[in-house]
Design a protein around this motif. Structure first.
Motif, mmCIF file in Angstrom:
data_model
loop_
_atom_site.group_PDB
_atom_site.id
_atom_site.type_symbol
_atom_site.label_atom_id
_atom_site.label_comp_id
_atom_site.label_asym_id
_atom_site.label_seq_id
_atom_site.Cartn_x
_atom_site.Cartn_y
_atom_site.Cartn_z
ATOM 1 N N UNK A 246 0.823 -1.205 0.000
ATOM 2 C CA UNK A 246 0.000 0.000 0.000
ATOM 3 C C UNK A 246 0.863 1.263 0.000
ATOM 4 N N UNK A 247 1.961 1.219 0.756
ATOM 5 C CA UNK A 247 2.856 2.382 0.835
ATOM 6 C C UNK A 247 3.562 2.616 -0.507
ATOM 7 N N UNK A 248 3.963 1.525 -1.161
ATOM 8 C CA UNK A 248 4.643 1.645 -2.456
ATOM 9 C C UNK A 248 3.667 2.162 -3.507
ATOM 10 N N UNK A 253 1.958 6.590 -7.086
ATOM 11 C CA UNK A 253 0.908 7.534 -7.478
ATOM 12 C C UNK A 253 1.389 8.970 -7.314
ATOM 13 N N UNK A 254 2.149 9.239 -6.253
ATOM 14 C CA UNK A 254 2.680 10.592 -6.017
ATOM 15 C C UNK A 254 3.718 10.958 -7.076
ATOM 16 N N UNK A 255 4.559 10.008 -7.433
ATOM 17 C CA UNK A 255 5.612 10.272 -8.422
ATOM 18 C C UNK A 255 5.010 10.591 -9.789
ATOM 19 N N UNK A 256 3.934 9.862 -10.142
ATOM 20 C CA UNK A 256 3.338 10.034 -11.473
ATOM 21 C C UNK A 256 2.546 11.315 -11.601
ATOM 22 N N UNK A 259 0.298 12.792 -14.903
ATOM 23 C CA UNK A 259 0.698 12.242 -16.193
ATOM 24 C C UNK A 259 -0.332 11.259 -16.760
ATOM 25 N N UNK A 260 -1.560 11.313 -16.270
ATOM 26 C CA UNK A 260 -2.598 10.373 -16.658
ATOM 27 C C UNK A 260 -2.074 8.933 -16.579
ATOM 28 N N UNK A 261 -1.584 8.553 -15.394
ATOM 29 C CA UNK A 261 -0.927 7.260 -15.263
ATOM 30 C C UNK A 261 -1.904 6.099 -15.215
ATOM 31 N N UNK A 262 -1.372 4.903 -15.450
ATOM 32 C CA UNK A 262 -2.130 3.699 -15.120
ATOM 33 C C UNK A 262 -2.224 3.650 -13.607
#
Length: 327
Positions: A246-248, A253-256, A259-262
């Protein structure tokens, strides 16, 4: 290059077609080449590379189209056009019982080099290709590397504007390959060089511009860097992170960000050890993202076990454009 010669092309191929019965070896091929550059011809077997090169050298006719070398049409003015081309085939046309000097004197006569210029030109090409010290040796007693050098010397004798090299490093050992590449780079300073090779790293190492052929058609034409950048897609960064899933996921999610990430959870796979998670991210700003990842992981107290940039290569581009055809 001065202003007058800015738009000069030493080779112009327009709508070139070559058929063998029902088989289309070259299909409506058009391309141009500038003076003083090294061009690479890439393509799987049957792509039309050798056929195109043989037409440029005047060894083959064409079904249709036009080929001009230094302004001379190869079909209408073959003699003038051929004088502009030096050719080193995969198997050099060497006479084994001649010495190196005798062979080059023979080639100079065939090329109709003026008698008062032959000696100087022969000495010049022997010096350039590194065979001067072998001038009195029989060709049959030379190593594969030196025979290839003699073949290159005959190709550039007569100072042709275009030098065509077909698989010039086949059969050479690693040291000889490095030496041949250096020779090709040197030739590129004063000739237009066309290099056909199955060895992709070789093309990447020496060529300024690459033509990729597939099924007789030109499918790509650009510098190595531009081909790799524009056609292979964005590079990826592979991470292995240690922490609770969950932490990873939250960290990814924070890094992306925007950028409309998956979804972050869809990016995670089991890492190389228990407790590790592997993440693959597509990059747009490599250095900034690496720095961001470092600080975000430090803040979240999630150790980075691996961070590896996976850039696409010319081989990736080649396989993508040719559909993985056998070379």
């Amino acid at each position: 290059m001065n202003k007058i010669r800015e738009e000069f092309f030493v080779i112009e191929i327009s709508h070139l077609t070559k058929k063998y019965g029902a088989h289309m070896a070259v299909d409506d091929l058009s391309l141009t080449m500038e003076p003083g550059r090294i061009y690479g011809f890439l393509g799987p077997n049957g792509a039309g590379k050798s056929t195109t090169m043989n037409i440029i050298t005047g060894y083959l006719g064409a079904t249709d189209g036009e080929v001009k070398i230094n302004g001379f049409d190869i079909f209408e003015h073959p003699q003038e056009a051929r004088r502009c081309v030096g050719y080193l085939p995969e198997l050099p046309p060497l006479y084994q019982e001649m010495t190196v000097l005798e062979y080059l004197q023979f080639v100079a006569e065939l090329k109709e080099i003026k008698k008062d210029q032959r000696r100087d030109q022969i000495e010049e090409v022997m010096e350039l290709t590194g065979v001067a010290e072998m001038s009195r040796r029989l060709i049959r007693n030379l190593s594969k590397g030196y025979r290839q050098r003699v073949g290159l010397a005959q190709a550039i004798l007569g100072k042709p504007q275009v030098v065509i090299l077909d698989e010039p490093t086949v059969g050479l050992d690693p040291k000889q390959i490095i030496e041949m590449r250096e020779l090709i780079r040197e030739l590129g300073k004063s000739h237009t060089v066309i290099l056909s090779s199955h060895i992709l790293p070789e093309v990447s190492a020496v060529c300024d511009h690459i033509f990729i052929l597939s099924k007789g058609r030109l499918v790509a034409s650009d510098s190595t860097e531009q081909l790799t950048h524009s056609l292979a897609g964005a590079p990826q960064l592979t991470l292995e992170l240690k922490g609770q899933r969950e932490a990873v996921e939250a960290l990814v999610a924070e890094i992306q960000e925007e950028k409309e990430p998956r979804p972050a959870e869809a990016l995670l796979t089991a890492g190389s050890q228990e407790g590790l998670w592997q993440v693959k991210l597509e990059l747009s700003g490599t250095e900034e993202l690496r720095e961001k990842i470092f600080y975000a992981c430090a803040k979240a107290e999630i150790p980075i076990y691996r961070m590896q940039l996976e850039e696409h290569t010319l081989e990736d581009v080649f396989l993508n454009l040719t559909g993985g055809e056998q070379q």
